[in-house]
Motif scaffolding. Structure first.
Motif, PDB file in Angstrom:
ATOM      1  N   CYS A  25       0.931  -1.153   0.167  1.00  0.00           N
ATOM      2  CA  CYS A  25      -0.101   0.017   0.523  1.00  0.00           C
ATOM      3  C   CYS A  25       1.041   0.881  -0.044  1.00  0.00           C
ATOM      4  CB  CYS A  25      -1.359   0.488   1.063  1.00  0.00           C
ATOM      5  SG  CYS A  25      -0.073  -0.039   2.858  1.00  0.00           S
ATOM      6  N   CYS A  26       2.590   0.853   0.530  1.00  0.00           N
ATOM      7  CA  CYS A  26       2.897   1.978   0.614  1.00  0.00           C
ATOM      8  C   CYS A  26       3.713   2.231  -0.453  1.00  0.00           C
ATOM      9  CB  CYS A  26       4.056   1.940   1.554  1.00  0.00           C
ATOM     10  SG  CYS A  26       3.078   1.934   3.450  1.00  0.00           S
ATOM     11  N   ILE A  27       3.740   1.595  -1.913  1.00  0.00           N
ATOM     12  CA  ILE A  27       4.604   1.733  -2.584  1.00  0.00           C
ATOM     13  C   ILE A  27       3.103   2.344  -4.106  1.00  0.00           C
ATOM     14  CG2 ILE A  27       5.101   0.138  -4.903  1.00  0.00           C
ATOM     15  CD1 ILE A  27       6.549  -1.957  -2.529  1.00  0.00           C
ATOM     16  N   VAL A  28       1.761   1.198  -3.381  1.00  0.00           N
ATOM     17  CA  VAL A  28       0.744   1.301  -5.059  1.00  0.00           C
ATOM     18  C   VAL A  28      -0.161   2.906  -4.963  1.00  0.00           C
ATOM     19  CG1 VAL A  28      -1.101   0.277  -6.492  1.00  0.00           C
ATOM     20  CG2 VAL A  28       0.379  -1.421  -5.216  1.00  0.00           C
ATOM     21  N   THR A  29      -0.274   2.900  -4.062  1.00  0.00           N
ATOM     22  CA  THR A  29      -1.635   4.043  -3.767  1.00  0.00           C
ATOM     23  C   THR A  29      -0.651   5.919  -4.037  1.00  0.00           C
ATOM     24  OG1 THR A  29      -1.487   4.259  -1.969  1.00  0.00           O
ATOM     25  CG2 THR A  29      -3.138   3.120  -2.713  1.00  0.00           C
ATOM     26  N   ALA A  30      -0.973   6.801  -4.278  1.00  0.00           N
ATOM     27  CA  ALA A  30      -0.911   8.151  -4.312  1.00  0.00           C
ATOM     28  C   ALA A  30      -0.994   8.161  -3.026  1.00  0.00           C
ATOM     29  CB  ALA A  30      -1.410   9.192  -5.346  1.00  0.00           C
ATOM     30  N   PRO A  38       1.357   7.775  -7.327  1.00  0.00           N
ATOM     31  CA  PRO A  38       1.398   5.934  -7.596  1.00  0.00           C
ATOM     32  C   PRO A  38       1.949   5.233  -8.377  1.00  0.00           C
ATOM     33  CG  PRO A  38      -0.405   6.573  -9.544  1.00  0.00           C
ATOM     34  CD  PRO A  38       0.926   8.070  -8.409  1.00  0.00           C
ATOM     35  N   PHE A  39       2.337   3.786  -8.003  1.00  0.00           N
ATOM     36  CA  PHE A  39       3.633   2.841  -7.886  1.00  0.00           C
ATOM     37  C   PHE A  39       4.313   3.144  -8.344  1.00  0.00           C
ATOM     38  CE2 PHE A  39      -0.769   2.844 -10.721  1.00  0.00           C
ATOM     39  CZ  PHE A  39      -1.062   1.385 -10.435  1.00  0.00           C
ATOM     40  N   VAL A  40       5.201   3.566  -7.168  1.00  0.00           N
ATOM     41  CA  VAL A  40       6.298   3.839  -6.605  1.00  0.00           C
ATOM     42  C   VAL A  40       6.949   4.154  -4.822  1.00  0.00           C
ATOM     43  CG1 VAL A  40       7.575   4.980  -8.640  1.00  0.00           C
ATOM     44  CG2 VAL A  40       6.607   6.566  -6.479  1.00  0.00           C
ATOM     45  N   PRO A  41       7.719   3.066  -4.241  1.00  0.00           N
ATOM     46  CA  PRO A  41       7.671   3.414  -3.844  1.00  0.00           C
ATOM     47  C   PRO A  41       7.268   4.763  -2.691  1.00  0.00           C
ATOM     48  CG  PRO A  41       9.309   2.020  -4.931  1.00  0.00           C
ATOM     49  CD  PRO A  41       8.737   2.566  -5.257  1.00  0.00           C
ATOM     50  N   CYS A  42       7.172   4.898  -1.505  1.00  0.00           N
ATOM     51  CA  CYS A  42       7.593   5.732  -0.759  1.00  0.00           C
ATOM     52  C   CYS A  42       8.611   6.094  -0.119  1.00  0.00           C
ATOM     53  CB  CYS A  42       6.547   5.856   0.024  1.00  0.00           C
ATOM     54  SG  CYS A  42       6.509   7.493   1.396  1.00  0.00           S
ATOM     55  N   ALA A  43       8.905   7.690  -0.199  1.00  0.00           N
ATOM     56  CA  ALA A  43      10.069   7.959   0.220  1.00  0.00           C
ATOM     57  C   ALA A  43      10.104   7.962   1.724  1.00  0.00           C
ATOM     58  CB  ALA A  43      10.510   9.401  -0.110  1.00  0.00           C
ATOM     59  N   THR A 134     -13.331  -2.897  -7.356  1.00  0.00           N
ATOM     60  CA  THR A 134     -13.570  -2.277  -8.117  1.00  0.00           C
ATOM     61  C   THR A 134     -12.317  -2.984  -8.565  1.00  0.00           C
ATOM     62  OG1 THR A 134     -14.584  -0.360  -8.286  1.00  0.00           O
ATOM     63  CG2 THR A 134     -12.210   0.110  -8.967  1.00  0.00           C
ATOM     64  N   ILE A 135     -11.266  -3.264  -9.356  1.00  0.00           N
ATOM     65  CA  ILE A 135      -9.617  -3.508  -8.821  1.00  0.00           C
ATOM     66  C   ILE A 135      -8.663  -2.511  -9.861  1.00  0.00           C
ATOM     67  CG2 ILE A 135      -8.013  -5.493 -10.341  1.00  0.00           C
ATOM     68  CD1 ILE A 135     -10.469  -7.407 -10.247  1.00  0.00           C
ATOM     69  N   ILE A 136      -7.442  -2.445  -9.505  1.00  0.00           N
ATOM     70  CA  ILE A 136      -6.555  -1.595  -9.980  1.00  0.00           C
ATOM     71  C   ILE A 136      -5.867  -1.841 -10.019  1.00  0.00           C
ATOM     72  CG2 ILE A 136      -5.295   1.160  -9.693  1.00  0.00           C
ATOM     73  CD1 ILE A 136      -7.898   1.735  -9.145  1.00  0.00           C
ATOM     74  N   ASP A 137      -5.066  -2.218 -11.291  1.00  0.00           N
ATOM     75  CA  ASP A 137      -3.939  -3.276 -12.314  1.00  0.00           C
ATOM     76  C   ASP A 137      -3.469  -1.525 -12.747  1.00  0.00           C
ATOM     77  OD1 ASP A 137      -2.714  -4.737 -13.295  1.00  0.00           O
ATOM     78  OD2 ASP A 137      -4.426  -6.113 -13.473  1.00  0.00           O
ATOM     79  N   ARG A 138      -2.007  -1.732 -12.401  1.00  0.00           N
ATOM     80  CA  ARG A 138      -1.150  -1.047 -13.256  1.00  0.00           C
ATOM     81  C   ARG A 138      -1.838   0.104 -14.181  1.00  0.00           C
ATOM     82  NH1 ARG A 138       0.079  -6.283 -16.154  1.00  0.00           N
ATOM     83  NH2 ARG A 138      -2.008  -7.005 -15.448  1.00  0.00           N
ATOM     84  N   THR A 170      -6.396   4.906 -16.607  1.00  0.00           N
ATOM     85  CA  THR A 170      -7.334   5.389 -16.027  1.00  0.00           C
ATOM     86  C   THR A 170      -7.104   6.013 -14.339  1.00  0.00           C
ATOM     87  OG1 THR A 170      -8.992   4.296 -15.116  1.00  0.00           O
ATOM     88  CG2 THR A 170      -9.543   5.060 -17.898  1.00  0.00           C
ATOM     89  N   TYR A 171      -5.549   5.225 -14.160  1.00  0.00           N
ATOM     90  CA  TYR A 171      -5.251   5.705 -13.023  1.00  0.00           C
ATOM     91  C   TYR A 171      -4.340   6.031 -13.413  1.00  0.00           C
ATOM     92  CZ  TYR A 171      -4.734   4.523  -8.061  1.00  0.00           C
ATOM     93  OH  TYR A 171      -4.372   4.852  -6.341  1.00  0.00           O
ATOM     94  N   ALA A 172      -4.024   7.651 -12.295  1.00  0.00           N
ATOM     95  CA  ALA A 172      -2.893   7.885 -13.073  1.00  0.00           C
ATOM     96  C   ALA A 172      -1.173   8.213 -13.223  1.00  0.00           C
ATOM     97  CB  ALA A 172      -2.883   9.522 -12.495  1.00  0.00           C
ATOM     98  N   LEU A 173      -0.314   7.438 -13.896  1.00  0.00           N
ATOM     99  CA  LEU A 173       0.765   6.559 -13.321  1.00  0.00           C
ATOM    100  C   LEU A 173       2.004   8.071 -12.995  1.00  0.00           C
ATOM    101  CD1 LEU A 173       0.811   4.076 -16.761  1.00  0.00           C
ATOM    102  CD2 LEU A 173       0.220   3.970 -13.665  1.00  0.00           C
ATOM    103  N   PRO A 174       3.178   7.109 -12.688  1.00  0.00           N
ATOM    104  CA  PRO A 174       4.029   8.259 -12.687  1.00  0.00           C
ATOM    105  C   PRO A 174       4.736   8.989 -13.464  1.00  0.00           C
ATOM    106  CG  PRO A 174       4.612   6.324 -10.964  1.00  0.00           C
ATOM    107  CD  PRO A 174       3.263   6.122 -12.176  1.00  0.00           C
ATOM    108  N   GLY A 175       4.552  10.238 -14.109  1.00  0.00           N
ATOM    109  CA  GLY A 175       4.818  11.036 -14.646  1.00  0.00           C
ATOM    110  C   GLY A 175       3.611  11.715 -15.178  1.00  0.00           C
ATOM    111  N   GLU A 176       2.368  11.183 -15.587  1.00  0.00           N
ATOM    112  CA  GLU A 176       1.624  11.414 -16.374  1.00  0.00           C
ATOM    113  C   GLU A 176       0.694  12.970 -15.628  1.00  0.00           C
ATOM    114  OE1 GLU A 176       0.333   7.628 -18.581  1.00  0.00           O
ATOM    115  OE2 GLU A 176      -0.905   7.959 -17.132  1.00  0.00           O
TER     116      GLU A 176
END
Ligand code: SF4
Ligand code: SF4
Length: 176
Positions: A25-30, A38-43, A134-138, A170-176
């Motif tokens: 959960c500390c990686i996936v969500t914004a 989202p999708f990056v490990p929290c600092a 709802t499934i959030i996948d990549r 549709t779920y924002a990715l890093p850099g988008e």
């Protein structure tokens, strides 16, 4: 209720009902307050969990509830059938909208949940609680309103299918 759990501050780090090394959960969500994409490990992640737990954690983290942790903490029936995120390759959040449960897939092992106990759990949840899932996948979001849709989702990689059809996440990715 609150903060169960992003991520552990008390109790052991091993065993049933704990994060047990999971960091999903500390990686996936914004986390907007700290501009965590989202999708990056929290600092703020450290070896034993969140390095700022209890020391000014963002509200998004404090109000988050992991269904696996809550099921064990509150001794809910769910705990018998809801797999640990480490085993499922996904975690379920306690919903803000009680009619819609959200499951987040591990982007580094996105096929795992499909072969785990998670599809059976989601179907039980839908049957017993009458909720949608709802499934959030990549970065893609899929809304499941029936058990048949869960079976379909568990049998194919819908993200690959979506990509092949040119559909954008549709779920924002890093850099988008
Ligand atoms: S998803 Fe659940 S088990 Fe995994 S780190 Fe987050 S709170 Fe812990
Ligand atoms: S601030 Fe702490 S709890 Fe929140 S995402 Fe980062 S590591 Fe996890």
């Amino acid at each position: 209720m609150g903060q169960a759990k992003r991520r552990r501050d008390t109790g052991g780090t091993e065993g049933q009902g704990t994060c047990n090394g999971c960091k999903l959960c500390c990686i996936v969500t914004a986390i907007p307050e700290i501009e965590k994409a989202p999708f990056v490990p929290c600092a703020n992640l450290c070896d034993i969990g969140c390095s700022i737990h209890g020391k000014g954690q963002p509200k998004t983290c404090i109000t988050f509830n992991c269904r696996y942790i809550m099921a064990h903490r509150l001794n809910l029936k769910d705990k018998e059938i809801l797999p640990h995120p480490n085993d499922a390759g996904a975690y379920v959040a306690l919903p803000k909208d009680p009619q819609n449960v959200v499951m987040y897939v591990d982007p580094n092992d996105p096929a795992k949940w499909r072969g785990s106990a998670m599809p059976a759990y989601l179907k039980t949840l839908m049957l017993n609680a009458g909720v949608g899932v709802t499934i959030i996948d990549r970065g893609y979001q899929f809304k499941m309103d029936s058990i048949d849709e869960i079976d379909a989702m568990a049998s194919v990689d819908l993200v690959e299918l979506s990509r092949a059809r040119g559909l954008r996440p549709t779920y924002a990715l890093p850099g988008e």
